[in-house]
Design a protein around this motif. Structure first.
Motif, PDB file in Angstrom:
ATOM      1  N   ASP A  42       6.059  -0.224  15.951  1.00  0.00           N
ATOM      2  CA  ASP A  42       5.156  -1.318  16.313  1.00  0.00           C
ATOM      3  C   ASP A  42       5.189  -2.471  15.308  1.00  0.00           C
ATOM      4  OD1 ASP A  42       4.244   0.106  18.545  1.00  0.00           O
ATOM      5  OD2 ASP A  42       2.740   1.168  17.350  1.00  0.00           O
ATOM      6  N   ALA A  43       6.080  -2.394  14.316  1.00  0.00           N
ATOM      7  CA  ALA A  43       6.091  -3.376  13.230  1.00  0.00           C
ATOM      8  C   ALA A  43       7.053  -4.528  13.471  1.00  0.00           C
ATOM      9  CB  ALA A  43       6.417  -2.692  11.910  1.00  0.00           C
ATOM     10  N   TYR A  46       9.880  -5.007  10.861  1.00  0.00           N
ATOM     11  CA  TYR A  46       9.450  -5.134   9.459  1.00  0.00           C
ATOM     12  C   TYR A  46       9.537  -3.768   8.779  1.00  0.00           C
ATOM     13  CZ  TYR A  46       6.604  -7.186   5.660  1.00  0.00           C
ATOM     14  OH  TYR A  46       6.138  -7.684   4.462  1.00  0.00           O
ATOM     15  N   GLY A  47       9.848  -3.782   7.495  1.00  0.00           N
ATOM     16  CA  GLY A  47       9.911  -2.540   6.747  1.00  0.00           C
ATOM     17  C   GLY A  47       9.939  -2.799   5.257  1.00  0.00           C
ATOM     18  N   PHE A  48      10.205  -1.759   4.501  1.00  0.00           N
ATOM     19  CA  PHE A  48      10.019  -1.798   3.057  1.00  0.00           C
ATOM     20  C   PHE A  48      11.310  -1.514   2.299  1.00  0.00           C
ATOM     21  CE2 PHE A  48       6.254   0.066   5.142  1.00  0.00           C
ATOM     22  CZ  PHE A  48       5.424  -1.045   5.063  1.00  0.00           C
ATOM     23  N   PHE A  49      11.569  -2.356   1.291  1.00  0.00           N
ATOM     24  CA  PHE A  49      12.607  -2.064   0.318  1.00  0.00           C
ATOM     25  C   PHE A  49      12.016  -1.097  -0.703  1.00  0.00           C
ATOM     26  CE2 PHE A  49      14.654  -6.356   1.246  1.00  0.00           C
ATOM     27  CZ  PHE A  49      15.818  -5.815   1.760  1.00  0.00           C
ATOM     28  N   GLY A  53      11.818   5.866  -4.131  1.00  0.00           N
ATOM     29  CA  GLY A  53      10.655   6.198  -3.324  1.00  0.00           C
ATOM     30  C   GLY A  53       9.463   5.275  -3.490  1.00  0.00           C
ATOM     31  N   ARG A  54       9.617   4.233  -4.294  1.00  0.00           N
ATOM     32  CA  ARG A  54       8.506   3.300  -4.523  1.00  0.00           C
ATOM     33  C   ARG A  54       8.835   1.947  -3.884  1.00  0.00           C
ATOM     34  NH1 ARG A  54       7.618   3.476 -10.911  1.00  0.00           N
ATOM     35  NH2 ARG A  54       9.881   3.132 -10.817  1.00  0.00           N
ATOM     36  N   THR A  55       7.855   1.348  -3.235  1.00  0.00           N
ATOM     37  CA  THR A  55       8.073   0.074  -2.570  1.00  0.00           C
ATOM     38  C   THR A  55       8.123  -1.052  -3.589  1.00  0.00           C
ATOM     39  OG1 THR A  55       7.017   0.803  -0.521  1.00  0.00           O
ATOM     40  CG2 THR A  55       7.104  -1.574  -0.914  1.00  0.00           C
ATOM     41  N   VAL A  56       9.218  -1.840  -3.536  1.00  0.00           N
ATOM     42  CA  VAL A  56       9.396  -2.946  -4.467  1.00  0.00           C
ATOM     43  C   VAL A  56       9.323  -4.303  -3.777  1.00  0.00           C
ATOM     44  CG1 VAL A  56      10.767  -1.544  -6.044  1.00  0.00           C
ATOM     45  CG2 VAL A  56      11.924  -2.865  -4.269  1.00  0.00           C
ATOM     46  N   ALA A  57       9.494  -4.326  -2.447  1.00  0.00           N
ATOM     47  CA  ALA A  57       9.492  -5.567  -1.679  1.00  0.00           C
ATOM     48  C   ALA A  57       9.509  -5.169  -0.203  1.00  0.00           C
ATOM     49  CB  ALA A  57      10.701  -6.432  -2.028  1.00  0.00           C
ATOM     50  N   ALA A  58       9.590  -6.166   0.672  1.00  0.00           N
ATOM     51  CA  ALA A  58       9.641  -5.889   2.101  1.00  0.00           C
ATOM     52  C   ALA A  58      10.620  -6.842   2.772  1.00  0.00           C
ATOM     53  CB  ALA A  58       8.257  -5.997   2.723  1.00  0.00           C
ATOM     54  N   LEU A  59      10.947  -6.525   4.016  1.00  0.00           N
ATOM     55  CA  LEU A  59      11.954  -7.268   4.769  1.00  0.00           C
ATOM     56  C   LEU A  59      11.548  -7.312   6.233  1.00  0.00           C
ATOM     57  CD1 LEU A  59      14.881  -8.432   5.308  1.00  0.00           C
ATOM     58  CD2 LEU A  59      15.625  -6.025   5.469  1.00  0.00           C
ATOM     59  N   GLY A  60      11.719  -8.471   6.853  1.00  0.00           N
ATOM     60  CA  GLY A  60      11.451  -8.595   8.274  1.00  0.00           C
ATOM     61  C   GLY A  60      12.284  -9.698   8.883  1.00  0.00           C
ATOM     62  N   PRO A  61      12.355  -9.738  10.209  1.00  0.00           N
ATOM     63  CA  PRO A  61      13.113 -10.795  10.886  1.00  0.00           C
ATOM     64  C   PRO A  61      12.410 -12.126  10.762  1.00  0.00           C
ATOM     65  CG  PRO A  61      11.952  -9.446  12.485  1.00  0.00           C
ATOM     66  CD  PRO A  61      11.759  -8.773  11.161  1.00  0.00           C
ATOM     67  N   LEU A  62      13.164 -13.199  10.846  1.00  0.00           N
ATOM     68  CA  LEU A  62      12.572 -14.528  10.829  1.00  0.00           C
ATOM     69  C   LEU A  62      11.674 -14.704  12.047  1.00  0.00           C
ATOM     70  CD1 LEU A  62      15.572 -16.806   9.810  1.00  0.00           C
ATOM     71  CD2 LEU A  62      13.580 -16.221   8.422  1.00  0.00           C
ATOM     72  N   PHE A 102      -2.393  -3.866  10.791  1.00  0.00           N
ATOM     73  CA  PHE A 102      -2.819  -2.480  11.021  1.00  0.00           C
ATOM     74  C   PHE A 102      -4.010  -2.185  10.108  1.00  0.00           C
ATOM     75  CE2 PHE A 102       1.829  -2.616  11.866  1.00  0.00           C
ATOM     76  CZ  PHE A 102       1.771  -2.479  13.245  1.00  0.00           C
ATOM     77  N   THR A 103      -3.971  -1.088   9.372  1.00  0.00           N
ATOM     78  CA  THR A 103      -5.042  -0.778   8.418  1.00  0.00           C
ATOM     79  C   THR A 103      -4.633  -1.115   6.993  1.00  0.00           C
ATOM     80  OG1 THR A 103      -4.241   1.504   8.143  1.00  0.00           O
ATOM     81  CG2 THR A 103      -5.887   1.100   9.878  1.00  0.00           C
ATOM     82  N   ALA A 104      -3.422  -1.687   6.826  1.00  0.00           N
ATOM     83  CA  ALA A 104      -2.881  -1.919   5.480  1.00  0.00           C
ATOM     84  C   ALA A 104      -3.623  -3.016   4.738  1.00  0.00           C
ATOM     85  CB  ALA A 104      -1.403  -2.258   5.568  1.00  0.00           C
ATOM     86  N   GLY A 105      -3.994  -4.083   5.453  1.00  0.00           N
ATOM     87  CA  GLY A 105      -4.657  -5.197   4.797  1.00  0.00           C
ATOM     88  C   GLY A 105      -4.742  -6.395   5.718  1.00  0.00           C
ATOM     89  N   ARG A 106      -5.057  -7.523   5.162  1.00  0.00           N
ATOM     90  CA  ARG A 106      -5.210  -8.761   5.915  1.00  0.00           C
ATOM     91  C   ARG A 106      -4.396  -9.831   5.193  1.00  0.00           C
ATOM     92  NH1 ARG A 106      -8.323 -10.490  10.051  1.00  0.00           N
ATOM     93  NH2 ARG A 106      -9.287 -12.560  10.041  1.00  0.00           N
ATOM     94  N   MET A 107      -3.637 -10.615   5.940  1.00  0.00           N
ATOM     95  CA  MET A 107      -2.771 -11.603   5.324  1.00  0.00           C
ATOM     96  C   MET A 107      -2.965 -12.962   5.978  1.00  0.00           C
ATOM     97  SD  MET A 107      -0.175 -12.607   7.593  1.00  0.00           S
ATOM     98  CE  MET A 107       1.173 -13.062   6.513  1.00  0.00           C
TER      99      MET A 107
END
Length: 266
Positions: A42-43, A46-49, A53-62, A102-107
């Motif tokens: 459902d993202a 979008y996903g995580f670099f 095992g630790r998230t350092v950044a994220a990536l998504g389509p334009l 989702f429940t992660a936060g607000r941007m």
């Protein structure tokens, strides 16, 4: 210094908008050893670099008509809606109004009065990236702007930032940024603001925020990046008291920098 003890006005997230997310994931995996983990069906891609095992950044389509490949820096806020009001009052524009992720936060995402894009993240279940200030993680954020005076006033109004101005010669001033509660003295700096040079290597996109990623070996990482399709804009160069830096454009055109800290300052 960046930390994961996020307070308002400090960088707490970073993501890359790319026209081909598979190609971008492959490039940054080759350069930094990152892996990519999808945020789910459902993202929207979008996903995580991640590293170890630790998230350092994220990536998504334009997204959005006319969007260009770029890294976006997010700053911590306790209230994305209130920050949006502050941005409007200070003369910035709203690109993406406050929205729940989702429940992660607000941007919310904005453009400052000089044309630089940035965003804010109001944490809920996701406070921000898991690690900074290590090799292959975010170590600095830097605004190259067409108008340093206007930019500094804008971010002071929105985030209450403080500035320490440093004369870098030739009439140029570099302003080190710190946020209230983000540390004291030499540990307070989280990024910088500098005048965009009209014909300089970072001039292409106009005013913009650029991330710096830490590396063990600036020269070797620069070579790996260019071998995998990046364009070198500034080759590895020593800056006394700072470290060895390089500026590149990834294969899709997004700018990023490398930094190996000066051992004499650590």
């Amino acid at each position: 210094m960046l930390t994961t003890d996020f307070v308002p006005g400090t960088p707490n997230w970073i993501d890359l908008g790319a026209p081909d997310t598979e190609a971008a994931a492959a490039f940054y995996s080759a350069v930094f050893g990152w892996t990519f983990r999808s945020a789910g069906p459902d993202a929207g891609g979008y996903g995580f670099f991640q590293r170890d095992g630790r998230t350092v950044a994220a990536l998504g389509p334009l997204t959005g008509e006319g969007a260009s490949p770029a890294w976006t820096t997010y700053f911590h806020t306790r209230d994305a809606d209130a920050t949006t009001d502050d941005v409007r009052r200070a003369g910035g524009s709203v690109r993406v109004p406050p929205m729940d992720v989702f429940t992660a936060g607000r941007m919310a995402a904005f453009t400052d009065p000089t044309g630089a894009d940035f965003a804010v993240w109001q944490p809920r279940t996701t406070t921000g990236v898991d690690v900074v200030m290590e090799p292959a993680t975010l170590c600095w954020t830097e605004l190259h702007t067409t108008d340093t005076t206007a930019a500094k006033e804008f971010y002071r109004s929105v985030f209450s930032w403080r500035y320490e101005d440093m004369d870098t010669g030739g009439g140029n001033v570099y302003s080190v940024v710190s946020a209230p509660g983000g540390g004291t003295g030499d540990d307070a700096g989280q990024g910088g603001i500098t005048q965009l040079q009209p014909h300089g290597p970072a001039s292409g996109p106009g005013s913009a925020w650029h991330p710096y990623f830490g590396v063990h070996d600036c020269d070797a990482t620069f070579a790996t990046a260019t071998e995998h399709g990046a364009t070198g804009l500034v080759p590895p160069t020593d800056y006394p008291g700072v470290g060895r830096l390089a500026l590149l454009k990834d294969p899709s055109g997004a700018l990023f920098a490398l930094i190996k800290g000066d051992p004499s300052t650590t």
